[in-house]
Design a protein around this motif. Structure first.
Motif: not given
Length: 323
Positions: A162-173
């Protein structure tokens, strides 16, 4: 995306380029176009004092494309706020991981669509600023689009924590937030150039502004009604192996005897997953009322999960077990 107006172009062009003359009490259109010499661009029509069809078609495409970009920006800001500060809380982090995966896919698809929309806008050769504006937007979208697509790739997301997915989403935002407005911007061009001021009154641009006004004035959507469940939202009721519970969170865990089920819910289906200590996992998608999935271990507990009801915000699961 707003539908672009498709009219009877010849009649519209006559009105755009003509004069209204009263003849016997009836208004008629007197065409004032003199035609163009061979090889001359139709863009010469833009010397007309009020408006013409091609200028409005260009403006329609630009306004609709810019509105899609603004909607993506607004959604990305909301998602960034929702994803922030979840580290250290396993339950909240797992829920945010599910939100992040959904956002990654939707943002990547949105950028692809916006890129196509800007690319489809035909700029006007006699008005260079129209092409500069369109091309500037297209360059900015295409600058961030490849990385967003790579971060949202389904194969790349599979198996990530989950933490890695969140990190990817934060990068896209942050990528979406970095998309710059052209200089001069649409608003600046409207203020200094009468041609762009007229363009801003096209049917498509008007529809975009009207939709935004309606969105701002509309009352908030009501929460979806709660579905009845014998044990309400008490997931602890499932610990003894039998329960009927209402799941409202996008992601949660349910303990059933010695098994732990991971439940992901969206508006159309519920995904239930069980991971085995020795490795491997079983996942079942439940997408209709009465759909079932069974999980268990040889010689141990078997758990059956049934989707009993669902709406946009809730899903009711009936869980039974046997040894």
């Amino acid at each position: 995306m707003f539908k672009r107006p498709v009219g009877r172009r010849r009649e519209t062009a006559l009105v755009a380029a003509g004069l209204l003359v009263a003849v016997g009490g009836v208004f008629a259109v007197a065409e004032t176009e003199t035609g163009t010499q061979e090889g001359e661009s139709d863009d010469s029509k833009y010397s007309e004092p009020y408006f013409n069809v091609r200028l409005w078609e260009w403006a329609d495409g630009m306004c609709e494309s810019m509105a899609s970009l603004e909607a993506l920006r607004a959604d990305s800001v909301k998602k960034a706020d929702r994803l922030r500060g979840k580290a250290g809380d396993p339950a909240a982090e797992r829920e945010s991981g599910s939100v992040a995966a959904t956002y990654l896919r939707s943002a990547s698809e949105a950028l692809e669509g916006i890129s196509r929309d800007f690319g489809a806008v035909d700029s006007l050769t006699r008005i260079p600023d129209t092409e500069r504006l369109r091309a500037a937007y297209a360059r900015e979208i295409d600058r961030v689009r490849p990385e967003a697509a790579e971060l949202a790739d389904a194969d790349g997301l599979a198996g990530l924590a989950a933490r890695e997915r969140i990190g990817r989403a934060e990068r896209v935002t942050s990528l979406v937030a970095s998309i710059k407005e052209p200089d001069p911007s649409w608003d600046h061009l409207i203020q200094r150039d009468g041609t762009f001021e007229r363009a801003a009154n096209s049917p498509g641009c008007f529809a975009v502004r009207q939709a935004e006004r309606e969105r701002r004035s509309a009352p908030p959507e009501p929460e979806p009604p709660l579905l009845p469940a014998a044990d309400g939202t008490s997931l602890a009721a499932c610990a003894d192996g039998a329960c009927e519970v209402r799941v409202t969170k996008p992601a949660t865990r349910v303990k059933v005897r010695e098994l732990t089920l991971e439940v992901d819910r969206n508006d159309t289906e519920v995904t239930v997953r069980h991971s085995y200590p020795s490795g491997g996992a079983v996942r079942v998608n439940l997408s209709g009322e009465g759909a079932r999935g069974t999980f268990g271990r040889g010689g141990g507990t078997t758990v059956t999960v049934e989707l009993k009801a669902m709406n946009e915000g809730n899903a009711v699961l009936g869980i039974t077990s046997s040894r």
